[in-house]
Each structure stands twice: as structure tokens, then as C-alpha cells.
Design a protein around this motif. Structure first.
Motif, PDB file in Angstrom:
ATOM      1  N   LYS A 330      34.622  78.001  -8.717  1.00 56.89           N
ATOM      2  CA  LYS A 330      33.789  79.212  -8.751  1.00 56.89           C
ATOM      3  C   LYS A 330      32.964  79.266 -10.027  1.00 56.89           C
ATOM      4  CE  LYS A 330      36.734  82.041  -5.755  1.00 56.89           C
ATOM      5  NZ  LYS A 330      37.619  83.229  -5.659  1.00 56.89           N
ATOM      6  N   HIS A 331      33.577  78.910 -11.153  1.00 47.86           N
ATOM      7  CA  HIS A 331      32.841  78.922 -12.413  1.00 47.86           C
ATOM      8  C   HIS A 331      31.707  77.907 -12.399  1.00 47.86           C
ATOM      9  CE1 HIS A 331      34.985  81.628 -15.215  1.00 47.86           C
ATOM     10  NE2 HIS A 331      36.029  81.416 -14.430  1.00 47.86           N
ATOM     11  N   LEU A 332      31.986  76.716 -11.891  1.00 51.01           N
ATOM     12  CA  LEU A 332      30.980  75.653 -11.925  1.00 51.01           C
ATOM     13  C   LEU A 332      29.878  75.871 -10.894  1.00 51.01           C
ATOM     14  CD1 LEU A 332      33.234  72.516 -12.490  1.00 51.01           C
ATOM     15  CD2 LEU A 332      31.845  73.761 -14.161  1.00 51.01           C
ATOM     16  N   ALA A 333      30.176  76.612  -9.824  1.00 53.56           N
ATOM     17  CA  ALA A 333      29.154  76.876  -8.803  1.00 53.56           C
ATOM     18  C   ALA A 333      27.987  77.663  -9.387  1.00 53.56           C
ATOM     19  CB  ALA A 333      29.776  77.631  -7.629  1.00 53.56           C
ATOM     20  N   ARG A 334      28.231  78.446 -10.431  1.00 48.89           N
ATOM     21  CA  ARG A 334      27.144  79.193 -11.075  1.00 48.89           C
ATOM     22  C   ARG A 334      26.088  78.259 -11.642  1.00 48.89           C
ATOM     23  NH1 ARG A 334      29.855  82.101 -15.682  1.00 48.89           N
ATOM     24  NH2 ARG A 334      27.692  82.674 -16.137  1.00 48.89           N
ATOM     25  N   TYR A 335      26.500  77.052 -11.958  1.00 51.47           N
ATOM     26  CA  TYR A 335      25.578  76.063 -12.528  1.00 51.47           C
ATOM     27  C   TYR A 335      25.132  75.030 -11.496  1.00 51.47           C
ATOM     28  CZ  TYR A 335      27.441  78.077 -16.812  1.00 51.47           C
ATOM     29  OH  TYR A 335      27.814  78.956 -17.800  1.00 51.47           O
ATOM     30  N   GLY A 336      25.458  75.288 -10.220  1.00 50.57           N
ATOM     31  CA  GLY A 336      25.059  74.373  -9.156  1.00 50.57           C
ATOM     32  C   GLY A 336      25.871  73.091  -9.112  1.00 50.57           C
ATOM     33  N   ILE A 337      27.075  73.119  -9.674  1.00 49.31           N
ATOM     34  CA  ILE A 337      27.925  71.921  -9.731  1.00 49.31           C
ATOM     35  C   ILE A 337      29.046  72.063  -8.713  1.00 49.31           C
ATOM     36  CG2 ILE A 337      29.444  70.525 -11.189  1.00 49.31           C
ATOM     37  CD1 ILE A 337      27.857  71.645 -13.615  1.00 49.31           C
ATOM     38  N   ARG A 338      29.178  71.064  -7.837  1.00 46.35           N
ATOM     39  CA  ARG A 338      30.219  71.073  -6.815  1.00 46.35           C
ATOM     40  C   ARG A 338      30.842  69.685  -6.701  1.00 46.35           C
ATOM     41  NH1 ARG A 338      26.287  74.585  -5.475  1.00 46.35           N
ATOM     42  NH2 ARG A 338      26.926  76.629  -4.704  1.00 46.35           N
ATOM     43  N   THR A 339      31.961  69.641  -6.047  1.00 44.76           N
ATOM     44  CA  THR A 339      32.638  68.354  -5.887  1.00 44.76           C
ATOM     45  C   THR A 339      31.876  67.453  -4.916  1.00 44.76           C
ATOM     46  OG1 THR A 339      34.021  69.283  -4.134  1.00 44.76           O
ATOM     47  CG2 THR A 339      34.936  69.289  -6.380  1.00 44.76           C
TER      48      THR A 339
END
Length: 379
Positions: A330-339
Motif C-alpha cells: 500500500k505504501h509503495l503503490a503511492r509511488y506507482g511501485i508494484r510487484t
């Protein structure tokens, strides 16, 4: 569910300015669900301020942003349109059009809807840099934009000073939000009942209220000249510039508005500080993840392995926050980063290359041992 008040039955108004402003607040409650009680106070004061702007040196921005569509932003713009002084409502008006619409002693009010179309990506923001600059400069009286006009390229100075509401999905540019009261709009719950708004049916009631605001403003603008309202603790610097006109209006209308206005100012300034702290926490997370990739030396890391690596630093907050792969995502999704997948497609992992853009934007470049031993440049 409580009944929704019907403003169409509004009778001939009282002359009491405090009651007039309560009618503005009631109008907002009739058609809109705002994110807090303080938001109704702030928007009502902002609407009134558009009618007395010549008294002030600052024109506070109002930002209505949300994470998703259908969160009430456009409805708020519709209602505000019917109440503010000389509204210019636009989605895609050119900067040149807006320039030429301002410049009067009492400029019109800019209502910019769907602003994410203009500022939602880095490329779009760069393409609309002039508009962002206009919105920034227009916060303070006397800041102008210079352009050349006509075939002879005649130097021309344009005024930018005006009230502005900016609505859209996602955060607006920091320089705009820093000059604004920011409403974090949310989708309405089924239990939150509002009246539908139809311009032909409901517009006359808003027009009558707008006329009251206009008549009040004609008298109040002289009373507000040079007003220096007392700021609540913690409201200073640019936040004080933004809230000064709103608090002055509250003091002018009287009643319980001075107390409610200062409570709203404190609430929004603290909310902004908390939002900035959350963003700083995100930057710290990006930095710690870069450190984890550097330490492990792998081009990709699994979610749980990354959480474990982050929690190894006892000074970091991640263990106390009970971090897990879901929270990390959830935190990384703010920066457009996903697995993504491993090369064999058997596992989902975070790839180092997917962080590079965020690291470049939000983190300082890592210093190398070679950098540290370089001599400083000659003066």
C-alpha cells in the motif's frame, strides 16, 4: 436517515451577516458531503471572501482532491459556482484566456475542475507550467506575469491576483496546495444523504443567497481594509497568509464564526503537517529500501524478505508499525511501485529497476567513496 433541508423555500433573508454565512453553510450541507465539520466552515468563509477580495493582499486557494472518481468534487464546484463572485468555471481554458479575464480591482473567481487532466502526470504538469505559475502567483496581490503581445511582440504585464478553486483526482502540485485549504474528498456513504442539485430548479435559491453576499460585500470590504486577525497557535508563515482573509471575514460577520474559523484553521494546518509527515515517512521508506537492495545485492527481492530487511534496522519505524507485505504494498503503490514476476514466473517480487524512478525523484543521489574524497570546487 435524517431529512435533507430544502433551500428552495428560502424566505426573504435576515440582515445579520452571521446568519447569512450560516445559510451558505446550510447550502453546502444540502448538496455536498465534505470530509469534516471544519470543511463546511472553511468553504463557507472562502465563498464569502470572494465578495470582499479587494480588502486583502492574499487570495487563498481551495483544493478539492480525492483518490477516486465520484467523490463529490464536481458537485462542490457546481454549488460554489452559484455563490461566488463572477465565477469562471473551466476545465480546459487557455492560460491566455484566464490572463485576460483578470486584472480588475475585484477580479473574478477561477473554478478549475478536473485539474488532474492538467497536472496529473509529470508530462502534463510540464505542459501546463504557465497555468501552475499563474495559480501560484495569483495567491498574492501584486505578482504579475510578463508576456509579449501581437506581431510586434509588445511587452505586456498581466495581473494574476484572484481567488481560485482547484478540483481533481490525486494531489495537486505542492506549490498550489501550499497556498490552499485542502479538502480530501471521499465517496459518499449510503447513510450520508444529500439533495440532488439541478441548476434550473435550485439555481434561483443560490442566486438569492449570492445577492446577499454581494450586498454584504459592498459594505464589508471597507470594514476589512487592513484587517489583521489574531492567528491561533501554529498557524504561521504561508498558512497564516492563506487563513488571514478567512479569519478576518469570520471576525467581521461575528456570531460564533470567529471561534469556528480558528478551530478550522488549526485543524487544516495540523492535517497538512500530518500529511507532510506521512509523505516524509514514505521518503524514508524509499531510502531504506534502496539501502536494503544495496546490502543484499540482488536485482529483485520478495515482499516478505524486503519487510524482514527493513525491520533489521532498530532505529527505523517499520517494526513498531507492524509492517507486513500488504502494508508495504500500500505504501509503495503511492509511488506507482508494484510487484512483478521472477524470470521463471514462479514468484512475485519487487524489482530494483522499478524503484529507480522514485529514487531519482525523491531521494538525493547516493554519494560514492570517490565523491567523498573529491576536493571542493575552487571558489
Amino acid at each position: 436517515m435524517s431529512a435533507v433541508p430544502d433551500l428552495r423555500g428560502l424566505q426573504e433573508p435576515s440582515e445579520d451577516p452571521a446568519e447569512m454565512l450560516l445559510s451558505v453553510e446550510e447550502c453546502l450541507r444540502t448538496y455536498c458531503v465534505l470530509p469534516s465539520e471544519h470543511a463546511y466552515v472553511a468553504v463557507a468563509l472562502w465563498v464569502a471572501t470572494t465578495h470582499v477580495l479587494p480588502a486583502f493582499d492574499y487570495a487563498p486557494r481551495l483544493v478539492a482532491r480525492s483518490a477516486e472518481k465520484r467523490s463529490g468534487k464536481s458537485r462542490l464546484v457546481e454549488v460554489v459556482y452559484g455563490l461566488v463572485r463572477e465565477p469562471i468555471r473551466t476545465v480546459n481554458a487557455s492560460v491566455a484566456f484566464i490572463f485576460r479575464s483578470l486584472g480588475n480591482e475585484h477580479p473574478p473567481t477561477i473554478l478549475l475542475d478536473e485539474a488532474d487532466v492538467l497536472f496529473g502526470t509529470r508530462m502534463k504538469a510540464e505542459q501546463n507550467e504557465d497555468l501552475r505559475g499563474l495559480l501560484n502567483a495569483g495567491h498574492q496581490r501584486g505578482l504579475t506575469y510578463g508576456r509579449v503581445e501581437g506581431p510586434s511582440h509588445t511587452p505586456t504585464t498581466f495581473s494574476t491576483f484572484a481567488m481560485a478553486l482547484v478540483a481533481g483526482i490525486g494531489n495537486m502540485p505542492d506549490t498550489i496546495e501550499d497556498r490552499a485549504v485542502v479538502l480530501a474528498m471521499r465517496r459518499r456513504k449510503e447513510s450520508e444523504v444529500v439533495s440532488t442539485f439541478r441548476q434550473k430548479r435550485d439555481g434561483p435559491a443560490l442566486a438569492m443567497l449570492k445577492d446577499r453576499l454581494h450586498d454584504w460585500g459592498e459594505v464589508a470590504v471597507g470594514l476589512l481594509e487592513g484587517a489583521e486577525p489574531t492567528m491561533p497557535p501554529g498557524v504561521d508563515d504561508r498558512a497564516a497568509d492563506t487563513w488571514e482573509p478567512l479569519l478576518a471575514v469570520a471576525d467581521c460577520v461575528g456570531g460564533d464564526w470567529p471561534v469556528r474559523a480558528r478551530a478550522a484553521a488549526t485543524y487544516f494546518v495540523l492535517a497538512t503537517a500530518e500529511d507532510e509527515q506521512a509523505q516524509s515517512l514514505g521518503v524514508q521508506l524509499l531510502g531504506d529500501i534502496r539501502g536494503a537492495f544495496d546490502k543484499l545485492g540482488h536485482p529483485f527481492i520478495g515482499s516478505q524478505d524486503l519487510v524482514t530487511a527493513l525491520e533489521e534496522d532498530a532505529a527505523a519505524p517499520w517494526f513498531d508499525m507492524k509492517f507486513n507485505p500488504s502494508k508495504l504494498g500500500k505504501h509503495l503503490a503511492r509511488y506507482g511501485i508494484r510487484t512483478g514476476h521472477t524470470p521463471d514466473k514462479r514468484k512475485r517480487v519487487y524489482h530494483r529497476e522499478d524503484f529507480e524512478d522514485a529514487w531519482e525523484r525523491y531521494l538525493p543521489s547516493p554519494r560514492t567513496s570517490e565523491d567523498e574524497h573529491q576536493s571542493p570546487p575552487d571558489p
